[in-house]
Design an enzyme around this catalytic site. Structure first.
Site, PDB file in Angstrom:
ATOM      1  N   CYS A  89      -4.541 -10.436  10.913  1.00 25.61           N
ATOM      2  CA  CYS A  89      -3.149 -10.839  11.156  1.00 25.61           C
ATOM      3  C   CYS A  89      -2.529 -10.103  12.345  1.00 25.61           C
ATOM      4  O   CYS A  89      -1.383 -10.374  12.701  1.00 25.61           O
ATOM      5  CB  CYS A  89      -2.299 -10.633   9.903  1.00 25.61           C
ATOM      6  SG  CYS A  89      -1.841  -8.918   9.612  1.00 25.61           S
ATOM      7  N   CYS A 110      -4.739  -5.026  12.653  1.00 21.04           N
ATOM      8  CA  CYS A 110      -5.498  -5.770  11.632  1.00 21.04           C
ATOM      9  C   CYS A 110      -6.240  -6.922  12.302  1.00 21.04           C
ATOM     10  O   CYS A 110      -5.660  -7.673  13.089  1.00 21.04           O
ATOM     11  CB  CYS A 110      -4.537  -6.305  10.576  1.00 21.04           C
ATOM     12  SG  CYS A 110      -5.266  -7.511   9.450  1.00 21.04           S
ATOM     13  N   GLY A 159      11.033  14.860  -9.406  1.00 25.93           N
ATOM     14  CA  GLY A 159       9.780  15.552  -9.099  1.00 25.93           C
ATOM     15  C   GLY A 159       9.261  16.435 -10.216  1.00 25.93           C
ATOM     16  O   GLY A 159       8.133  16.903 -10.151  1.00 25.93           O
ATOM     17  N   CYS A 218      -5.714  -5.297   6.944  1.00 25.71           N
ATOM     18  CA  CYS A 218      -4.639  -4.762   6.110  1.00 25.71           C
ATOM     19  C   CYS A 218      -5.161  -4.447   4.712  1.00 25.71           C
ATOM     20  O   CYS A 218      -5.801  -5.284   4.090  1.00 25.71           O
ATOM     21  CB  CYS A 218      -3.515  -5.789   5.918  1.00 25.71           C
ATOM     22  SG  CYS A 218      -2.563  -6.180   7.368  1.00 25.71           S
ATOM     23  N   CYS A 277      -0.698  -9.113   4.586  1.00 30.28           N
ATOM     24  CA  CYS A 277      -1.591  -9.807   5.521  1.00 30.28           C
ATOM     25  C   CYS A 277      -1.443 -11.325   5.381  1.00 30.28           C
ATOM     26  O   CYS A 277      -1.301 -12.042   6.365  1.00 30.28           O
ATOM     27  CB  CYS A 277      -3.036  -9.379   5.252  1.00 30.28           C
ATOM     28  SG  CYS A 277      -4.149  -9.646   6.651  1.00 30.28           S
TER      29      CYS A 277
HETATM   30 ZN   LIG Z   1      -3.426  -8.082   8.207  1.00 30.14          ZN
END
Ligand SMILES: [Zn+2]
Lengths: 200, 300
Positions: free
Chosen positions: B253, B250, B41, B275, B281
């Site tokens: 999909c 989505c 970090g 997506c 997807c």
């Molecule tokens: Zn998708």
């Protein structure tokens, strides 16, 4: 003397450095894991092929290099200077990297650059040659990259290593990082790794 | 050195080293990467180089990828979640050309994934490296413009201002309104900016089996999250961190619990949510998953 200094570097500098770096990056990312160094080098006596490959991968004229007593002398520094361009550091506190052949007799870790609170990256990375990463007393490793717990059994280690390493942990984000090089490959102990001993 | 990859009159990148960067530059970047991994970090300064593409194109990420990539790597590049945007295609072609590496759109096949914005939906595995292109690496910059001061704040772990800023969000909006580049604390020490990724992806950084590297070209910073490292989004007891929720799956999909982009279908306001991760997807659709829109099409 001169011929000893100019032979034995990477045969394929670009790809040898890349593959050695990936071994180092993986070893830093997953403390305890051991990664083979595939690039061959033929360094002068006392300097191991693995440690030499690490030095050629990371060191250059921007990174003063400290050598322990076992490596001090014209042959090793001449070889490293010729192949990497790295100059020898005046003191351990000036060193970006330290190469150590006699790990058991290493001076205390707090002699080396620890970085500052603002710039903890300005610290020494120590490359320690060890006889083995698997046949010493098993160490239990915890911290980032260990996925709960990992282990490593390097030998030899510097004197009072466990205690010295606790102090190194306590200095975080300052502190040194260790690269352990053995015939089996390379393993790393970044300053975030906490070390315990397995009790029978 | 300032040739554009796409300009018609751009001269060919004449003689270049493997992966474009010279070896001295690679060594400098490699040293910075190892320090970054050792101090999770913390932003390691590095001497960023000109790359044959504009800064906005992710030159920091490109330099990190160039310093680590080897002939055995398989590279995936995404912009937002997509492999086929101009930026992603250009960077992929760049590495195919200068490093002769295999490229892929499949998350599971890639060894190195360079990204701007998203972390793939497919869980990453050990051995993979995710390289982020970062525009503004300093999470405290909008609170304190002076670098000397932000360095001091990190050095002293003085992160109170950051909490004040988030709390002002709550006072004004009733919740923390920050949705991108949502600050995280790494391994209980450094507050870090996870680049412009949506906060939806923050939980994926926590204990990820993959190594995460961040490169900011213009700001000359490299930082890292090692695998299996604690990454906590800043929050308050009475206002715990929450990721964005989408109230529908989505449209293509049917995936749920993924990050969705809004896509306009026509100029009458028709729209759908799909997506953002195009590979995820496509993989799902290839496996037979069908969303609302796909189902409608099939019924017609
Ligand atoms: Zn998708």
């Amino acid at each position: 003397m001169l011929s000893e200094q100019i032979i034995g570097g990477f045969s394929s500098p670009v790809f040898d450095a890349q593959s050695t770096f990936r071994a180092l990056m993986d070893a830093f990312a997953r403390p305890g894991s051991i990664h083979a160094i595939k690039a061959g080098t033929q360094p002068p006596p006392s300097l191991s092929a693995g440690a030499a490959a690490v030095a050629l991968t990371l060191c250059d004229n921007d990174t003063p290099l400290w050598l322990d007593a076992a490596l001090q002398g014209a042959v090793v520094s001449g070889w490293l200077g010729f192949h990497s361009g790295a100059a020898v550091a005046a003191t351990p506190a000036d060193a970006h990297f330290a190469l150590v052949a006699d790990t058991a007799n290493l001076i205390a870790l707090d002699n080396f650059a620890q970085g500052t609170q603002e710039y903890p990256d300005r610290s020494t990375t120590l490359v320690l040659q060890v006889a083995s990463l698997t046949s010493g007393e098993p160490l239990v490793l915890e911290g980032p990259g260990t996925n709960g717990m990992a282990s490593l059994a390097p030998t030899p280690l510097p004197r009072h290593f466990i205690e010295q390493w606790k102090q190194n942990n306590a200095r975080f984000p300052r502190g040194v990082d260790l690269v352990l090089v053995a015939p089996e490959g390379v393993a790393c102990l970044p300053r975030t790794t906490r070390i315990g001993i397995v009790r029978a | 050195m300032s040739t554009s990859l796409k300009g018609e009159n751009a001269p060919e990148i004449a003689a270049y080293n493997f992966a474009y960067l010279d070896e001295q530059t690679k060594r400098m970047i490699r040293r910075a990467i190892l320090k970054g991994i050792a101090i999770p970090g913390y932003q390691v300064p590095f001497a960023s180089r000109e790359m044959p593409m504009p800064y906005g194109w992710g030159t920091g990420g490109v330099q990190v990828t160039a310093a680590i990539i080897g002939p055995e790597d398989v590279l995936k590049v995404i912009d937002q979640g997509a492999d086929d945007t101009t930026n992603a295609v250009s960077i992929r072609n760049f590495f195919r050309k200068v490093a002769d590496v295999e490229t892929t759109t499949e998350t599971a096949r890639a060894t190195i994934i360079q990204t701007r914005h998203r972390i793939p939906e497919t869980p990453l595995r050990e051995g993979q490296t995710l390289v982020y292109q970062v525009p503004i690496p300093e999470p405290l910059r909008f609170l304190e413009p002076r670098e000397t001061e932000t360095r001091k704040m990190h050095a002293l772990e003085e992160y109170g201002l950051m909490h004040v800023k988030l709390y002002e969000d709550i006072a004004r909006h009733g919740h923390i309104a920050t949705t991108y580049a949502y600050p995280v604390k790494v391994e209980g020490r450094y507050v870090m900016d996870p680049s412009p990724t949506p906060k939806f992806d923050n939980p994926k950084m926590h204990m990820s089996p993959a190594l995460q590297l961040f490169g900011a070209g213009r700001e000359k910073r490299i930082y890292a999250i090692p695998p299996f490292t604690e990454v906590v989004s800043l929050d308050f007891e009475d206002h715990p961190f929450e990721i964005q929720k989408f109230d529908r799956p989505c449209a293509l999909c049917g995936a749920e619990q993924v990050y969705l982009d809004e896509v306009l279908l026509d100029d009458r306001g028709g729209r759908m949510f799909v997506c953002s991760d195009t590979d995820h997807c496509e993989t799902r659709r290839a496996a037979g998953h069908v969303g609302e829109l796909g189902a409608k099409e099939a019924a017609q």
